[in-house]
Design an enzyme around this catalytic site. Structure first.
Site, PDB file in Angstrom:
ATOM      1  N   LYS A  41      -8.950  29.592  30.458  1.00 53.31           N
ATOM      2  CA  LYS A  41      -9.494  28.842  29.497  1.00 53.31           C
ATOM      3  C   LYS A  41     -10.996  28.236  29.710  1.00 53.31           C
ATOM      4  O   LYS A  41     -11.489  28.157  28.620  1.00 53.31           O
ATOM      5  CB  LYS A  41      -8.328  27.467  29.644  1.00 53.31           C
ATOM      6  CG  LYS A  41      -7.095  27.747  29.183  1.00 53.31           C
ATOM      7  CD  LYS A  41      -6.138  26.377  29.019  1.00 53.31           C
ATOM      8  CE  LYS A  41      -4.817  26.753  28.726  1.00 53.31           C
ATOM      9  NZ  LYS A  41      -4.035  25.254  28.735  1.00 53.31           N
ATOM     10  N   ASP A  68      -4.851  22.099  22.967  1.00 52.63           N
ATOM     11  CA  ASP A  68      -3.884  21.489  24.130  1.00 52.63           C
ATOM     12  C   ASP A  68      -3.610  20.032  24.045  1.00 52.63           C
ATOM     13  O   ASP A  68      -2.408  19.626  24.141  1.00 52.63           O
ATOM     14  CB  ASP A  68      -4.338  21.883  25.458  1.00 52.63           C
ATOM     15  CG  ASP A  68      -4.009  23.466  25.870  1.00 52.63           C
ATOM     16  OD1 ASP A  68      -2.811  23.886  25.241  1.00 52.63           O
ATOM     17  OD2 ASP A  68      -4.659  23.893  26.822  1.00 52.63           O
ATOM     18  N   GLY A  94      -8.123  23.125  32.493  1.00 45.91           N
ATOM     19  CA  GLY A  94      -8.495  23.316  31.263  1.00 45.91           C
ATOM     20  C   GLY A  94      -7.541  22.404  30.546  1.00 45.91           C
ATOM     21  O   GLY A  94      -7.824  21.751  29.394  1.00 45.91           O
ATOM     22  N   ALA A  95      -6.143  22.415  31.043  1.00 51.13           N
ATOM     23  CA  ALA A  95      -5.107  21.374  30.077  1.00 51.13           C
ATOM     24  C   ALA A  95      -5.502  20.131  30.329  1.00 51.13           C
ATOM     25  O   ALA A  95      -5.416  19.330  29.459  1.00 51.13           O
ATOM     26  CB  ALA A  95      -3.832  21.879  30.780  1.00 51.13           C
TER      27      ALA A  95
END
Length: 290
Positions: A73, A109, A136-137
């Site tokens: 990501k 997300d 990333g999340a």
């Protein structure tokens, strides 16, 4: 199985590693079939080493776009032509749109996570959220939560290569929103206990709890969790991670990552097709109402 696939269909990919466990291909293809959209969605196991070639392949083959998941990501951003303001703030992309050869990076997300809370009747606006993870999340959730009106966010991450990156993102969040966001060392268990005690929601935004770390949890002491805490996990396979098992034993309301997956996918389909995904229909077809 769609029987009408012909030469007019376009391909959408999912680039991640590992990825064979993903429910996204089933979900997306159910939606395309229901809406009679000429797209097919397939998963491709793409490591960070193979990502540059995969992006070249996306361009060369004319894919309509691709989803991007761990561990790609953040890395993928440097190979795209344009980034949305949210992606520039987050530093991570989970959605690529190919518009006549121009690759634009989006991130859905955080949108998916916040929408999943809303759909479950969880109100975190004006309250504190504690996040486990700095990848990333976690970055996407922190940014969207701050933009949506969460008052305070405490992020716990290992002192690894991601730590300085999440600190940079937090500095941008603090500069551009009214949310007070702080990063702590995950190894500081006393601080983690304190921040969880002051939070309305705890979220695991790491891969701990899914393969190859299935059966593990970053929270091992059940006394860190109280009954009125909402505990969420971005992982949806397995549906009940070790963290959620521990939380349930303490009487907490729990949410796995299915809702986040559905609603971030809803946002992706809007980007790729301009259409609204029938989420209730997907839940029924995939057995999520059981």
């Amino acid at each position: 199985m769609r029987a009408n696939i012909d030469g007019h269909f376009l391909l959408i990919g999912l680039m991640a590693y590992p990825i064979r466990h993903s429910l996204s291909p089933k979900m997306q293809n159910i939606i395309y079939s229901k809406l009679d959209i000429p797209y097919v969605y397939l998963a491709f196991e793409v490591t960070q080493e193979k990502l540059p070639d995969a992006i070249k392949g996306l361009r060369a083959l004319g894919l309509r776009g691709s989803a991007v998941s761990m561990p790609n990501k953040q890395l993928v951003c440097q190979y795209l032509d344009k980034l949305t303001p949210a992606v520039e703030l987050i530093g991570a992309c989970n959605t690529i749109s190919n518009d006549d050869g121009v690759l634009t990076g989006y991130n859905t997300d955080g949108i998916g996570y916040m929408r999943s809370l809303k759909e479950a009747g969880v109100d975190v606006i004006g309250k504190k959220l504690t996040l486990l993870g700095g990848g990333g999340a976690a970055s996407a959730i922190a940014v969207q939560a701050a933009l949506d009106g969460v008052k305070k966010i405490s992020i716990f991450n290992q002192k690894d290569e991601c730590f300085d990156k999440i600190v940079e993102i937090v500095n941008r969040i603090n500069a551009k929103t009214d949310c007070e966001t702080v990063v702590y060392d995950l190894a500081d268990h006393s601080k983690l206990r304190q921040e969880i005690a002051e939070s309305a929601v705890l979220c695991n935004a790491t891969g701990i709890g899914m393969k190859p770390s299935e059966g593990k949890s970053l929270i091992t002491d059940p006394t860190m969790l109280r009954k009125d805490l909402v505990v969420t996990d971005c992982i949806y396979s397995p549906r009940k991670t070790k963290l959620l098992e521990i939380a349930e034993s303490q009487g907490c309301k729990t949410l796995n990552g299915i809702g986040m997956m559905l609603w971030q996918g809803h946002a992706q389909i809007k980007i790729w097709t301009g259409k609204e995904a029938p989420i209730d229909y997907v839940k029924e077809k995939m057995g999520f109402n059981d």
